[in-house]
Design a protein around this motif. Structure first.
Motif, PDB file in Angstrom:
ATOM      1  N   UNK A 672      26.800  19.250  54.598  1.00  0.00           N
ATOM      2  CA  UNK A 672      26.929  19.048  56.041  1.00  0.00           C
ATOM      3  C   UNK A 672      28.371  18.644  56.323  1.00  0.00           C
ATOM      4  N   UNK A 673      28.755  18.694  57.579  1.00  0.00           N
ATOM      5  CA  UNK A 673      30.148  18.484  57.935  1.00  0.00           C
ATOM      6  C   UNK A 673      30.562  17.015  57.972  1.00  0.00           C
ATOM      7  N   UNK A 674      29.618  16.102  57.771  1.00  0.00           N
ATOM      8  CA  UNK A 674      29.990  14.690  57.712  1.00  0.00           C
ATOM      9  C   UNK A 674      30.615  14.336  56.373  1.00  0.00           C
ATOM     10  N   UNK A 675      30.091  14.937  55.297  1.00  0.00           N
ATOM     11  CA  UNK A 675      30.558  14.576  53.957  1.00  0.00           C
ATOM     12  C   UNK A 675      31.306  15.691  53.237  1.00  0.00           C
ATOM     13  N   UNK A 676      31.156  16.936  53.689  1.00  0.00           N
ATOM     14  CA  UNK A 676      31.992  17.990  53.123  1.00  0.00           C
ATOM     15  C   UNK A 676      33.299  17.965  53.909  1.00  0.00           C
ATOM     16  N   UNK A 677      34.326  17.414  53.317  1.00  0.00           N
ATOM     17  CA  UNK A 677      35.561  17.149  54.036  1.00  0.00           C
ATOM     18  C   UNK A 677      36.448  18.392  54.069  1.00  0.00           C
ATOM     19  N   UNK A 678      37.067  18.608  55.208  1.00  0.00           N
ATOM     20  CA  UNK A 678      38.060  19.664  55.359  1.00  0.00           C
ATOM     21  C   UNK A 678      39.054  19.231  56.424  1.00  0.00           C
ATOM     22  N   UNK A 679      40.235  19.831  56.455  1.00  0.00           N
ATOM     23  CA  UNK A 679      41.245  19.400  57.422  1.00  0.00           C
ATOM     24  C   UNK A 679      40.784  19.580  58.862  1.00  0.00           C
ATOM     25  N   UNK A 680      41.071  18.585  59.681  1.00  0.00           N
ATOM     26  CA  UNK A 680      40.831  18.663  61.125  1.00  0.00           C
ATOM     27  C   UNK A 680      42.173  18.525  61.828  1.00  0.00           C
ATOM     28  N   UNK A 681      42.158  18.605  63.152  1.00  0.00           N
ATOM     29  CA  UNK A 681      43.412  18.633  63.900  1.00  0.00           C
ATOM     30  C   UNK A 681      44.348  17.486  63.532  1.00  0.00           C
ATOM     31  N   UNK A 682      43.796  16.300  63.343  1.00  0.00           N
ATOM     32  CA  UNK A 682      44.627  15.136  63.052  1.00  0.00           C
ATOM     33  C   UNK A 682      45.337  15.251  61.712  1.00  0.00           C
ATOM     34  N   UNK A 683      44.794  16.072  60.807  1.00  0.00           N
ATOM     35  CA  UNK A 683      45.392  16.222  59.482  1.00  0.00           C
ATOM     36  C   UNK A 683      46.510  17.250  59.441  1.00  0.00           C
ATOM     37  N   UNK A 684      46.587  18.110  60.448  1.00  0.00           N
ATOM     38  CA  UNK A 684      47.484  19.264  60.357  1.00  0.00           C
ATOM     39  C   UNK A 684      48.930  18.835  60.596  1.00  0.00           C
ATOM     40  N   UNK A 685      49.809  19.084  59.645  1.00  0.00           N
ATOM     41  CA  UNK A 685      51.212  18.705  59.797  1.00  0.00           C
ATOM     42  C   UNK A 685      52.019  19.829  60.436  1.00  0.00           C
ATOM     43  N   UNK A 686      53.310  19.687  60.377  1.00  0.00           N
ATOM     44  CA  UNK A 686      54.217  20.756  60.797  1.00  0.00           C
ATOM     45  C   UNK A 686      54.146  21.878  59.772  1.00  0.00           C
ATOM     46  N   UNK A 687      53.857  23.085  60.236  1.00  0.00           N
ATOM     47  CA  UNK A 687      53.690  24.233  59.354  1.00  0.00           C
ATOM     48  C   UNK A 687      54.682  25.322  59.751  1.00  0.00           C
ATOM     49  N   UNK A 688      55.363  25.872  58.776  1.00  0.00           N
ATOM     50  CA  UNK A 688      56.315  26.951  59.040  1.00  0.00           C
ATOM     51  C   UNK A 688      56.059  28.101  58.076  1.00  0.00           C
ATOM     52  N   UNK A 689      56.171  29.314  58.587  1.00  0.00           N
ATOM     53  CA  UNK A 689      56.069  30.510  57.755  1.00  0.00           C
ATOM     54  C   UNK A 689      57.239  31.425  58.054  1.00  0.00           C
ATOM     55  N   UNK A 690      57.876  31.895  57.016  1.00  0.00           N
ATOM     56  CA  UNK A 690      59.030  32.788  57.142  1.00  0.00           C
ATOM     57  C   UNK A 690      58.819  33.991  56.230  1.00  0.00           C
ATOM     58  N   UNK A 691      59.481  35.094  56.584  1.00  0.00           N
ATOM     59  CA  UNK A 691      59.273  36.335  55.841  1.00  0.00           C
ATOM     60  C   UNK A 691      60.597  36.926  55.393  1.00  0.00           C
ATOM     61  N   UNK A 692      60.628  37.258  54.113  1.00  0.00           N
ATOM     62  CA  UNK A 692      61.790  37.945  53.560  1.00  0.00           C
ATOM     63  C   UNK A 692      61.786  39.384  54.054  1.00  0.00           C
ATOM     64  N   UNK A 693      62.938  39.889  54.373  1.00  0.00           N
ATOM     65  CA  UNK A 693      63.057  41.290  54.804  1.00  0.00           C
ATOM     66  C   UNK A 693      62.916  42.174  53.566  1.00  0.00           C
ATOM     67  N   UNK A 694      61.699  42.663  53.347  1.00  0.00           N
ATOM     68  CA  UNK A 694      61.395  43.398  52.119  1.00  0.00           C
ATOM     69  C   UNK A 694      60.919  44.809  52.461  1.00  0.00           C
TER      70      UNK A 694
END
Length: 744
Positions: A672-694
């Motif tokens: 159940x979602x009370x004890x199966x832990x997963x990231x929620x909004x409060x856990x999400x940090x600054x995220x960046x994604x970049x792409x090499x010109x390939x």
């Protein structure tokens, strides 16, 4: 100027339908007169059913039927294996006998006029068992690992044993070595949308509105189970509310919905509860791994050993690519890999985002990080010193490999030079700060696919393929491909998916949807243009009448003679004069000669910063930066969304997600979602994604490599390596918990 849609950051074309509630998911296709089915799940982990009182339940208000192994239709279960199914073993034959093979196995289905009545009756059904203690943990001595049958066959993607050189001796004789064990917990997918199927029979024809990432396989699987002609089964699924692999296979609830509908001769709706999704719809298997590395004082790898064991059920042999990455990731003359399975009394595992690679990479990249500290060499520099010039396992060049460019770009955007190398050397107040990095990789797969394009009199185009969209933006990206090659504005292309009677496509998983389906759409667009050009040249009233097709060219949706500066004629003009829509199909598959010539993979570098509270052991991810070489990027906006989603999944794998089984009966105690832990909004940090010109012209006509899987693959080890840098504690189990930080 030529219209260009590929490479542009377009917003989702299906977005308005989703935010207004007009997108219909599997459970939304309610049928007139439908009944509701609820599965009764086994409450023992192994044994047989000795008694069940279905007759008394059938007398409860609203109950239409109680279906058990006593009165269920005996189904033929004809042979069927898709690429997504385990090659060895046999799928669960639901309600066909009295045997219980794992906790939560469906042992009955209650059908009633309302969901409330069905739930009430299902809860009241009493079942007696002759129970035995299951074995659900392969870390002890009571489980004997086996060699997977499919992994011993020539040409298998994952081989049980593979070696070059003398790896064990090279490690043993190396000046510097790392030899450690890694334990990754079982995970469950837990998408927002639960599994759901509505089944309706019309004579011997069956329609399923069913959550599926692989519609044509669900069609074939159900046809085989019921012994029906393939054309008698239709599967519909225009939208999926997340899946991550859990809907790739056709699970027992689909069969039960169809079985119940035929049993009561009414449409039946069956939706799994969150708890039931921990039982019968797959999971990332727990894996135990050993990595041994030997290196010179200068950091050159001399030997690598990678041994891994994954869990599987006793009735099927589920395999994943746990040890595949080791063969090609780094340059090393002596490499040995070993892959085994541990049969347990559980349900069969399934592919979960980054299957195999995500788990294998955690072990490899943790060991590489540990080696870097022993050598006193920067982790990026260590990888640079072991960068291969070709795939040393296959002895062939990479179609493209941008790993070092990914590290350069990622390190610059992350600020890697600000990191001090010693563990526990960086602080923010009293918090310990750590920075870690890891490599990501995933194969650039391609599967045969087909598509259909139809030009209409109003100047629009309809594009159809039996694909799925579980969230990455398939509707949008495929529309962009069609608009690009047809030369039409994006709003004049309507892409349709989610029906098994559309042109056949592979599963929506494995990061091959754009490579496969996108290439098929390109082929169909070129073919429909060729047909339209032939129509125009054959039309006596057309300004292009009598022209050779080779002398005609398309530009921005207009057809004209080559070198002609006249406006040309449009799709609208040609179709109106033809009097009927112009339709064409197209297919695409990888040239086997090219596949034999090159090793094809996507690569990436992931960087993570964590803050660890030394007093209470909490770990907070502050930021993640990823840089990826994935060939051509069709839609940068959607691609970044895919990456950030994968990073969040990797955070869950690293710090939170773990399905705990009660050793007495195999019950998932945190289903159940009370004890199966997963990231929620409060856990999400600054995220960046970049792409090499390939640029990679070899992988497919579009030059794309896929992104959904690799976006998760390197995140967990990057976080684990950052935790070590912050604390000096090397944790080799996932998820990393507060307890790990508080122990000495």
């Amino acid at each position: 100027m030529t219209v260009r849609f590929i490479g542009s950051p377009h917003t989702r074309v299906d977005g308005p339908r989703k935010v207004t509630g007009n997108a219909r998911y599997a459970a939304d296709f309610n049928q007139a007169g439908q009944a509701y089915a609820v599965i009764v799940s086994a409450t023992v982990g192994l044994g047989r059913i000795t008694e069940m009182d279905g007759a008394s339940i059938e007398r409860m208000p609203g109950v239409v039927a109680v279906i058990t192994h006593h009165n269920a239709e005996k189904l033929p279960y004809l042979p069927h294996k898709a690429v997504i199914d385990p090659a060895e073993g046999e799928r669960l034959h639901v309600l066909q006998d009295d045997q219980v093979r794992f906790y939560g196995q469906p042992v009955a289905v209650v059908v009633a006029d309302t969901l409330d009545d069905a739930e009430r009756a299902a809860a009241a059904l009493r079942i007696s068992y002759d129970a035995r203690r299951p074995i659900v943990d392969h870390a002890g001595d009571e489980v004997k690992a086996i060699v997977p049958d499919a992994a011993t066959r020539p040409g298998a993607r994952t081989l049980a044993d593979r070696s070059r050189g003398e790896a064990d001796a090279a490690v043993a004789n190396a000046a510097v070595k790392v030899d450690e064990n890694y334990d990754i917990a079982r995970e469950n997918h837990n998408p927002m949308e639960p599994h759901a199927t509505i089944a309706s029979w019309n004579g011997e024809r069956l329609t399923l509105w069913s959550k599926s990432q692989y519609l044509v396989n669900e069609q074939a699987e159900i046809a085989a189970i019921f012994g029906l002609p393939l054309e008698n089964v239709e599967v519909v699924c225009p939208f999926i509310g997340g899946a991550f692999g859990t809907s790739l296979r056709t699970w027992p609830h689909v069969t039960l919905a169809a079985l119940a509908a035929r049993h009561i001769r009414r449409p039946v709706k069956l939706v799994l509860t969150r708890k039931q999704m921990f039982f019968t719809t797959g999971h990332r298997p727990r894996t135990l791994q050993r990595i041994a590395l030997g290196a010179t004082p200068e950091g050159a790898l001399a030997g690598m050993v990678h041994e891994g064991t994954g869990e599987t059920s006793r009735y099927e042999q589920f395999m994943e690519a746990l040890t595949n990455v080791t063969d090609y990731l780094y340059s090393c003359p002596n490499v040995r890999t070993q892959y085994r399975l541990a049969p347990l009394d559980t349900s069969t595992p399934n592919h979960m985002r980054g299957p195999g690679e995500a788990s294998g990479i955690f072990a490899i990249e943790s060991a590489m990080d540990e080696l870097s500290y022993k050598l006193g060499i920067d982790p990026i520099e260590l990888r640079r010193r072991n960068e291969p010039q070709l795939d040393e396992a296959e002895n062939k060049p990479f179609s493209s490999r941008s790993l070092m460019q990914c590290y350069e770009l990622g390190a610059e955007r992350f600020g890697w030079t600000q990191r001090t190398p010693e563990p526990r050397s960086m602080r923010d107040g009293r918090l310990l700060i750590g920075m870690g990095t890891a490599t990501a990789t995933y194969p650039a797969f391609h599967a045969p696919a087909s598509a259909r394009v139809r030009l209409l009199a109003d100047g629009t185009a309809e594009v159809e393929a039996a694909a799925s969209d579980m969230g990455p933006g398939t509707y949008t990206s495929m529309s962009q491909v069609a608009a690009e090659f047809l030369g039409l504005p994006l709003e004049r292309v309507r892409f349709r998916l989610g029906r098994s009677d559309y042109p056949q496509t592979p599963s929506h998983g494995g990061s091959w949807t754009m490579a496969s389906v996108g290439s098929a759409i390109r082929a169909a667009c070129l073919e429909v243009q060729a047909q339209a050009a032939r129509r125009a040249a054959a039309d006596a009233g057309s300004p292009l009448s009598g022209a050779s097709v080779d002398d005609l060219e398309w530009s921005e949706g207009l057809l004209r003679r080559r070198g002609d500066t006249s406006p040309g004629i449009s799709y609208h003009d040609i179709v109106v004069r033809a009097g009927v829509p112009i339709e064409a199909g197209g297919s695409a598959q990888r040239d086997p000669k090219v596949a034999e010539q090159y090793s094809m993979h996507a690569f990436g570098a992931v960087f993570a910063e964590v803050a660890v509270d030394p007093d209470v052991g909490t770990i907070a991810v502050r930021r993640i930066v990823g840089a990826y070489g994935i060939g051509r990027v069709v839609n940068p906006l959607l691609a970044r969304s895919q990456c950030t989603g994968g990073m969040i999944g990797g955070m869950g794998m690293a710090l939170m997600e773990r399905t705990a089984l009660d050793p007495r009966d195999g019950r998932p105690v945190n289903a159940h979602m009370a004890d199966y832990l997963m990231p929620v909004n409060l856990d999400i940090p600054e995220l960046e994604a970049h792409f090499v010109d390939e640029v990679d012209p070899h992988v497919n006509p579009l030059g794309v490599k896929g992104l959904g899987e690799i976006a998760l693959v390197g995140t967990a080890p990057a976080i684990g390596n950052a935790v070590f840098h912050a604390t000096g504690k090397r944790v080799r189990t996932l998820p990393i918990r507060i307890e790990d930080m508080l122990t000495a």
